[in-house]
Design an enzyme around this catalytic site. Structure first.
Site, mmCIF file in Angstrom:
data_model
loop_
_atom_site.group_PDB
_atom_site.id
_atom_site.type_symbol
_atom_site.label_atom_id
_atom_site.label_comp_id
_atom_site.label_asym_id
_atom_site.label_seq_id
_atom_site.Cartn_x
_atom_site.Cartn_y
_atom_site.Cartn_z
ATOM 1 N N LYS A 1 -5.214 -12.945 8.378
ATOM 2 C CA LYS A 1 -6.265 -13.953 8.526
ATOM 3 C C LYS A 1 -7.253 -13.471 9.574
ATOM 4 C CE LYS A 1 -6.355 -17.169 11.270
ATOM 5 N NZ LYS A 1 -7.087 -17.410 12.564
ATOM 6 N N HIS B 1 5.385 -4.720 4.909
ATOM 7 C CA HIS B 1 6.163 -5.878 4.503
ATOM 8 C C HIS B 1 6.356 -6.890 5.632
ATOM 9 C CE1 HIS B 1 8.741 -2.105 4.561
ATOM 10 N NE2 HIS B 1 8.743 -2.517 5.804
ATOM 11 N N LEU C 1 -30.308 -34.425 -15.280
ATOM 12 C CA LEU C 1 -29.885 -35.824 -15.213
ATOM 13 C C LEU C 1 -28.479 -35.900 -14.622
ATOM 14 C CD1 LEU C 1 -31.106 -36.986 -18.761
ATOM 15 C CD2 LEU C 1 -32.402 -36.811 -16.623
ATOM 16 N N LYS D 1 -18.916 -37.242 -10.301
ATOM 17 C CA LYS D 1 -18.589 -36.341 -11.404
ATOM 18 C C LYS D 1 -19.243 -34.978 -11.254
ATOM 19 C CE LYS D 1 -20.160 -36.939 -15.716
ATOM 20 N NZ LYS D 1 -20.248 -37.347 -17.139
ATOM 21 N N GLY E 1 -24.027 -38.459 -30.061
ATOM 22 C CA GLY E 1 -25.141 -38.942 -30.870
ATOM 23 C C GLY E 1 -25.325 -38.054 -32.083
ATOM 24 N N TYR F 1 2.725 -11.090 9.918
ATOM 25 C CA TYR F 1 1.546 -11.950 10.045
ATOM 26 C C TYR F 1 0.559 -11.266 10.980
ATOM 27 C CZ TYR F 1 -1.684 -15.539 11.459
ATOM 28 O OH TYR F 1 -2.841 -16.220 11.726
ATOM 29 N N ARG G 1 -6.021 -14.432 3.922
ATOM 30 C CA ARG G 1 -6.775 -15.657 4.193
ATOM 31 C C ARG G 1 -8.205 -15.289 4.595
ATOM 32 N NH1 ARG G 1 -3.029 -18.538 8.318
ATOM 33 N NH2 ARG G 1 -4.741 -20.044 8.375
ATOM 34 N N THR H 1 -30.707 -42.750 -20.095
ATOM 35 C CA THR H 1 -31.249 -41.410 -19.875
ATOM 36 C C THR H 1 -32.765 -41.391 -19.779
ATOM 37 O OG1 THR H 1 -31.022 -41.109 -22.264
ATOM 38 C CG2 THR H 1 -29.302 -40.162 -20.866
#
Length: 429
Positions: free
Chosen positions: A325, A336, A8, A22, A135, A339, A308, A82
């Site tokens: 990446k 160290h 549901l 949701k 309930g 990139y 990445r 429901t």
């Protein structure tokens, strides 16, 4: 006995306060509905989801990952509630397991235990620490007498702490018989699935209450409950991997995505985040590193490193402040502050501090290929596309914009200039 499963997921979810439905809110990088569907398809090949609010958006995500899911649409205007969600549902099997779309923590083993009881109607219940608006379930002589929605409960019934988890297992023929008898004579004018208990009792059907864990069957209604659920899920994920032999230092500080996989002996230090479908094989991930959708094998990463998406590391050392990446590194040292993007680097190569692969020309990404046993000096820039063959030395401070042949030394520096006594001329006039 074969089971059809109905989830549901048609509610508005107003308390979640989000433009995103949701059931698409994420826990550990996967939406609630996908967590539930994974467990549902492990139990049955006949799985349906009832939708209404933003149906197309939710349906798209469901079918992308679980294309065999049957999608139903609830008419909320005429059949709210429901029980109204079940109008038009035609189970293929002898019984039906009904789940809620906002229960991502439910474990497959718990559902199997619920299905192991052969009563015509099984109801999941739990002892609530704080019953709130759940309930209430009235039980006499091991049989469920009735379920009372909080809105309709009297003072005495509100004192009961046995609560309805919202999960049912019901004989398909019994469901077909009782569903048309449910009415909306209640405070909310909705068709409650809970009324099926009262109707079953009127027909002397034995209704079995199956006690479950409250935390596992918690429903998520707002962002606070979402955060609680994600914490529970993180604990489960890390506990599982620790039981498989992974070492976590300060595990409460680490985030591990739901689809992350560890193989062999791995060690994860504090403040690490590993996301997506990353796979860590016999490797060490040091403090404050982030790994996204990458494979790390027989390597060490960090501290303070960032992989990445689409990185593949094998027998490689990635040190602090190194970002990679879409990089394939095989037996490489990058200690160290570098990139390395859109590149392939082969065995025995050392990447000096401050190395950059300049992969983007403002329109397209380009590739840097570096061969075996290459020594790259500090502060080197590779202007892609560029290829460096084996056994090359790149002098520190070079900008490499051409291919470099095997065995060469490449130097590219501006001519230096030194002016004698310039300091005195400028400051001591």
């Amino acid at each position: 006995m074969k089971t059809s499963i109905l989830i549901l997921a048609a509610g508005l979810g107003t308390r979640i306060k989000s433009q995103k439905p949701k059931v698409l809110q994420e826990l550990c990088q996967k939406s609630m509905i996908l967590h539930i569907l994974k467990k549902a398809f492990a139990l049955s090949d006949d799985v349906s989801v009832v939708l209404s609010h933003q149906k197309e958006r939710v349906e798209k995500e469901i079918l992308e990952y679980f294309p065999k899911t049957q999608i139903l649409e609830q008419d909320l205007q005429n059949y709210p509630g429901t029980a109204g969600a079940l109008s038009g549902f035609e189970p293929k099997n002898e019984r039906v397991l009904i789940l809620c779309g906002d229960m991502p923590l439910v474990e497959q083993t718990s559902l199997e235990a619920l299905l192991s009881n052969n009563a015509k109607l099984n109801l999941a219940v739990f002892k609530a620490r704080d019953p709130k608006s759940y309930g209430r379930v009235v039980i006499k002589n091991d049989s469920v007498e009735k379920i009372v929605e909080f809105k309709d409960a009297n003072t005495q019934e509100k004192e009961i702490n046995t609560c309805n988890a919202g999960v049912y297992v019901i004989d398909s023929r019994l469901l077909k018989e009782l569903l048309p008898l449910i009415d909306n004579n209640n405070a909310a004018k909705e068709y409650y699935l809970t009324d099926i208990v009262k109707l079953a009792k009127e027909k002397d059907v034995m209704i079995k209450a199956v006690f479950v864990d409250e935390d596992e069957f918690m429903g998520i209604n707002d962002k606070f409950e979402l955060s609680i659920a994600e914490n529970f899920m993180q604990e489960k994920i890390k506990k599982y991997w620790m039981q498989q032999g992974v070492i976590f230092h300060l595990p409460q500080s680490t985030f591990i995505g739901a689809d992350v996989e560890f193989v062999g002996e791995c060690e994860v230090y504090e403040n690490v985040r590993i996301e997506g479908k990353s796979k860590i094989i016999n490797s060490i991930i040091k403090s404050s590193s982030v790994i996204e959708n990458s494979i790390v094998e027989n390597s060490d990463v960090g501290p303070l490193a960032h992989l990445r998406p689409n990185c593949e590391l094998k027998n490689t050392h990635i040190g602090n402040f190194v970002e990679c990446k879409n990089a394939k590194l095989n037996t490489v040292k990058a200690g160290h502050l570098s990139y390395l993007g859109d590149c392939e680097i082969d065995s025995g190569t050392n990447i000096g501090c401050g190395t950059i692969t300049c992969n983007y020309d403002g329109v397209k990404k380009h590739k840097t290929i570096i061969g075996k046993n290459v020594f790259v000096g500090s502060d080197t820039q590779f202007i892609a596309p560029v290829k460096i063959e084996d056994e090359v030395i790149i002098a520190a401070g070079s900008t490499v914009s051409v291919n470099v042949e095997k065995g060469a030394l490449f130097i590219n520096r501006a001519e230096h200039k030194m002016i004698k006594d310039y300091y005195y001329k400028k400051f001591q006039k």
